[in-house]
Design an enzyme around this catalytic site. Structure first.
Site, short mmCIF file in Angstrom:
data_model
loop_
_atom_site.label_atom_id
_atom_site.label_comp_id
_atom_site.label_asym_id
_atom_site.label_seq_id
_atom_site.Cartn_x
_atom_site.Cartn_y
_atom_site.Cartn_z
CD1 TRP A 1 95.64 6.76 -17.42
CD2 TRP A 1 93.66 7.25 -18.32
NE1 TRP A 1 95.06 5.58 -17.81
CE2 TRP A 1 93.84 5.85 -18.37
CE3 TRP A 1 92.48 7.78 -18.84
CZ2 TRP A 1 92.89 4.98 -18.92
CZ3 TRP A 1 91.53 6.92 -19.38
CH2 TRP A 1 91.74 5.54 -19.41
CG ASP B 1 92.97 10.39 -12.69
OD1 ASP B 1 92.65 9.49 -11.88
OD2 ASP B 1 92.93 10.22 -13.93
CE LYS C 1 92.50 1.53 -13.78
NZ LYS C 1 92.29 2.86 -14.35
C1 LIG Z 1 91.88 3.72 -15.39
C2 LIG Z 1 92.16 5.18 -15.31
C3 LIG Z 1 91.24 6.13 -15.77
C4 LIG Z 1 89.97 5.78 -16.46
O1 LIG Z 1 89.04 5.37 -15.56
P1 LIG Z 1 87.52 5.06 -15.98
O2 LIG Z 1 86.96 4.63 -14.68
O3 LIG Z 1 87.57 3.99 -17.03
O4 LIG Z 1 86.93 6.31 -16.50
C5 LIG Z 1 91.58 7.46 -15.61
N1 LIG Z 1 92.72 7.84 -15.03
C6 LIG Z 1 93.62 6.94 -14.58
C7 LIG Z 1 94.88 7.42 -13.95
C8 LIG Z 1 93.36 5.59 -14.71
O5 LIG Z 1 94.26 4.69 -14.26
#
Ligand SMILES: *Cc1c(COP(=O)(O)O)cnc(C)c1O
Length: 359
Positions: free
Chosen positions: A102, A171, A195
């Site tokens: 990511w 993030d 999540k």
């Molecule tokens: C799931 C995830 C994403 C992607 O998220 P989207 O909502 O599908 O854009 C980005 N970063 C992390 C750390 C994730 O777990």
């Protein structure tokens, strides 16, 4: 009704208590005679929901008054572009610490908008560690430092906050609300909902107010954080159903005692699962111990030839979505907030029995 233990990485498990409220609410939400999906986001009922939702989130995370809470669409992935678009001009430099897939994706988006400096990168060991902070090659003039607090695929989590004076952009998609954090350590926090917050379709962004003014003047309205801040995130029609579920999840978290209580449960869940893996000669987790994730636990079997059997038998035992990401192989148990401790107990018991019969 038959519910399984769901270890999905995302969209992920939601608390059963919340699902039951949704079922009850659907035909007639708050005496409106309509479902929450069928009413205006500008109705007093929905505006009331949005206000309560923000107040509860502020309480859960102790968000200081000089931070704005924004709700966008586009997922965390869109924030990977919005962060450089809002915080930099084309000549700016940004520092990225890449500790997984990511973070790599986020760095790629930043590189399209400004000068990208990869301050650290753990791809040399398949993203199984966080490079020691003393070795990071940070630039003198970075607009911000970007980290991925929890790398959902490899299962690597920051257990420290990086130092320095520039704003940290984090993030937190797969770590948010799993434990208390100090929001003022960060300039920007973003997280897709699917999540630990609610259903896919809504994205949380927490921005320190002095960072809201975009550093470029040609951004589309919906790509500016400032637009969301000025419109209470009702710049255009928001994903009302996802917002409604997030509100229920926050109420649920407050009801169980907030993030201190949640963190204690999560700590126990992660500790016992890692302990079971480490005690066995059959299962292993490749991540350096001091940066193991409390939310996503990848593990491999001694013989990859047993993977299919493991997945089939675990499914039959009511344990779903344990297949690891293809870049890591093996298994991954995502043990987010809504995965109960008894699900982890059931998984550990299943793993021991599988090892006894096939190991
Ligand atoms: C799931 C995830 C994403 C992607 O998220 P989207 O909502 O599908 O854009 C980005 N970063 C992390 C750390 C994730 O777990």
């Amino acid at each position: 009704m038959s519910r399984v233990y769901n270890f999905s990485a995302g969209p992920a498990a939601l608390p059963l208590e919340v699902l039951e409220i949704i079922r009850e609410d659907i035909p007639d939400w708050q005496g409106t005679g309509m479902s929450v999906m069928e009413i205006s986001h500008r109705s007093k009922e929905f505006v009331g929901l949005a206000e309560r939702c923000e107040a509860n989130l502020r309480e859960l995370l102790s968000i200081p008054d000089d931070y704005s809470v924004l709700w966008t669409q586009g997922g965390a992935t869109m924030q990977m572009a919005m962060a450089p678009l809002n915080l930099t001009g084309p000549d700016s430099t940004v520092d990225y610490v890449v500790t997984g897939s990511w973070g790599k994706k986020a760095a790629g988006e930043a590189g399209k908008q400004c000068n990208l400096n990869l301050a650290a990168d753990s791809s040399d060991k398949n993203f199984t560690y966080i490079p020691d902070e003393s070795g990071w090659q940070r630039s003198d003039d970075a607009a911000y430092l970007h980290v991925t607090s929890n790398e959902t695929i490899a299962g690597v989590e920051f257990h420290f906050v990086p130092g320095g004076d520039v704003p940290i952009v984090a993030d937190m998609s797969s770590a948010i609300l799993s434990r208390p954090i100090n929001v003022s350590d960060y300039g920007v926090i973003y997280a897709g909902a699917q999540k630990n917050i609610g259903p896919a379709g809504i994205t949380l962004v927490i921005v320190r107010n002095d960072l809201l003014e975009p550093a470029r003047d040609n951004l589309p309205h919906l790509m500016m954080w400032k637009s969301y801040a000025e419109s209470d995130s009702m710049t255009n029609t928001p994903p009302t159903f996802a917002w409604y579920v997030a509100d229920l999840v926050f109420q649920h978290l407050l009801g169980i005692g907030g993030l201190d209580a949640m963190a204690r449960i999560n700590q126990r869940k992660a500790e016992k699962l890692y302990a079971a893996i480490d005690a066995s000669a059959f299962y292993s987790n490749p991540v350096q111990v001091d940066c193991r994730s409390r939310m996503n636990v990848p593990f491999i079997l001694a013989h990859a030839s047993l993977d299919t059997r493991f997945l089939g038998e675990s499914l039959a035992a009511g344990l779903t979505n344990l297949k690891g990401h293809r870049s890591v192989g093996g298994m991954r148990a995502s043990i987010y907030n809504a995965v109960p401790e008894k699900a982890v107990d059931a998984l550990i018991e299943f793993m021991a029995e599988f090892e006894r019969t096939h190991g």
